[in-house]
Design a protein around this motif. Structure first.
Motif, PDB file in Angstrom:
ATOM      1  N   SER A 172       1.202  -0.710  -0.392  1.00  0.00           N
ATOM      2  CA  SER A 172       0.258   0.330   0.102  1.00  0.00           C
ATOM      3  C   SER A 172       0.800   1.146   0.185  1.00  0.00           C
ATOM      4  O   SER A 172       0.462   1.851  -0.873  1.00  0.00           O
ATOM      5  N   ALA A 173       1.784   1.387   0.803  1.00  0.00           N
ATOM      6  CA  ALA A 173       2.980   2.168   0.938  1.00  0.00           C
ATOM      7  C   ALA A 173       3.373   2.279  -0.374  1.00  0.00           C
ATOM      8  O   ALA A 173       3.506   3.466  -0.601  1.00  0.00           O
ATOM      9  N   MET A 174       3.985   1.162  -0.987  1.00  0.00           N
ATOM     10  CA  MET A 174       5.201   1.366  -2.319  1.00  0.00           C
ATOM     11  C   MET A 174       3.992   2.440  -3.743  1.00  0.00           C
ATOM     12  O   MET A 174       4.252   2.531  -4.276  1.00  0.00           O
ATOM     13  N   ALA A 175       2.341   1.535  -3.333  1.00  0.00           N
ATOM     14  CA  ALA A 175       1.595   1.890  -4.689  1.00  0.00           C
ATOM     15  C   ALA A 175       1.595   3.416  -4.188  1.00  0.00           C
ATOM     16  O   ALA A 175       0.984   4.279  -5.243  1.00  0.00           O
ATOM     17  N   ALA A 176       0.982   4.397  -2.601  1.00  0.00           N
ATOM     18  CA  ALA A 176       0.693   5.303  -2.211  1.00  0.00           C
ATOM     19  C   ALA A 176       1.944   6.488  -2.868  1.00  0.00           C
ATOM     20  O   ALA A 176       1.871   7.465  -3.621  1.00  0.00           O
ATOM     21  N   ALA A 177       3.174   5.691  -2.733  1.00  0.00           N
ATOM     22  CA  ALA A 177       4.556   6.634  -3.382  1.00  0.00           C
ATOM     23  C   ALA A 177       4.804   6.955  -4.806  1.00  0.00           C
ATOM     24  O   ALA A 177       4.468   7.705  -5.531  1.00  0.00           O
ATOM     25  N   ALA A 178       3.873   5.539  -5.356  1.00  0.00           N
ATOM     26  CA  ALA A 178       4.221   5.144  -7.310  1.00  0.00           C
ATOM     27  C   ALA A 178       3.373   6.758  -7.836  1.00  0.00           C
ATOM     28  O   ALA A 178       3.397   7.211  -8.492  1.00  0.00           O
TER      29      ALA A 178
END
Length: 287
Positions: free
Chosen positions: A173-179
């Motif tokens: 979830s955090a990775m997708a948000a950053a992207a």
């Protein structure tokens, strides 16, 4: 080239973007050409999009525990009568679709793991649909997610068996948000803040798959991880920051994972797996 989020942000500012920093690291480590690296990422993207299509059309898992929720979400979206934002719900539908395909033993792209494969794919699919992302922006999304995921994996964990679901769906979830921040014009620092905000909200989340299978509650946790990614990205793009620096949040998440009892780390001994219904389902499936 980078071991921490602080180093990644500094390198991204020097190279032009987080995605570019990740591509150059991949070239250095794999010795592959830039063209081949991008082609490989495009292939991953294509697998993600096909799994969304397949799941949305409707699949059923081998055990019968999951399946058929993605078409329900799609019909709900098409009704036009919903409470949340359309992009958020598209990401939710997509995430459910990918994980239902995974439970069906279909082809998915692990990102960062198979159990959390729906989150980034779901968010990217929604962004492609609503933001008209170019081919380059789509691969940049995945390289950006991968760069932050690399730091999390090296300094904490992306494995539910090692650190609980906080490390798996939480990281995804955090990775997708950053992207999502990056492809919406945010700065590397804002992407880093999205990592911190996203991981903090998932911290402590246990991994408790019913019958030890990546179905219940994994499919729905991916859906909610995708929805959180959208809200997290909006918060970061609004200029909201984490009081605790991103690298310290990653380390804290890793420590929580180490302190978490084994019953909550994919052993199917605690949480939902240890409910009367969870135990009954496990017995029905495995005898």
């Amino acid at each position: 080239m980078f071991k921490t989020i602080e180093e990644l942000v500094a390198l991204a500012n020097e190279k032009g973007s987080v995605a570019e920093a990740m591509i150059q690291l991949e070239m250095e480590v794999s010795k592959a050409s830039r063209e081949d690296i991008i082609k490989h990422m495009q292939k991953n993207r294509d697998v993600m999009m096909k799994s969304i299509q397949r799941g949305t059309a409707g699949v059923k898992s081998v055990t019968g525990l999951t399946g058929g929720d993605a078409p329900k979400m799609n019909a709900y979206l098409e009704s036009g009568k919903f409470l949340s934002g359309e992009s958020v719900l598209k990401a939710v539908r997509n995430a459910v679709a990918v994980n239902e395909v995974n439970a069906e033993m279909g082809l998915i792209c692990a990102n960062p793991t198979a159990g959390s494969a729906g989150v980034a794919a779901g968010v990217l699919g929604a962004a492609v649909e609503d933001l008209n992302l170019t081919d380059e922006q789509q691969t940049d999304f995945l390289f950006t997610a991968g760069a932050f995921g690399l730091v999390i994996a090296n300094n904490a964990s992306i494995s539910g068996a090692a650190g609980g679901c906080q490390a798996e769906v939480g990281s995804a979830s955090a990775m997708a948000a950053a992207a999502l921040v990056a492809v919406n014009g945010g700065t590397p620092e804002q992407s880093a803040q999205a990592i911190a905000i996203g991981l903090k909200n998932m911290m402590g989340l246990i991994c408790d798959p019913v019958a030890g299978l990546v179905e219940v509650p994994c499919v729905k946790r991916n859906a909610l991880g995708a929805s959180q990614a959208y809200i997290t990205a909006d918060m970061a793009l609004a200029g909201i920051t984490s009081v605790i620096p991103p690298d310290e949040v990653v380390i804290a998440m890793g420590k929580v994972g180490e302190q978490m009892p084994s019953a909550f780390k994919e052993t199917a001994e605690g949480g939902l797996a240890d409910t009367p219904t969870g135990r009954r389902l496990a017995k029905e499936i495995f005898g």
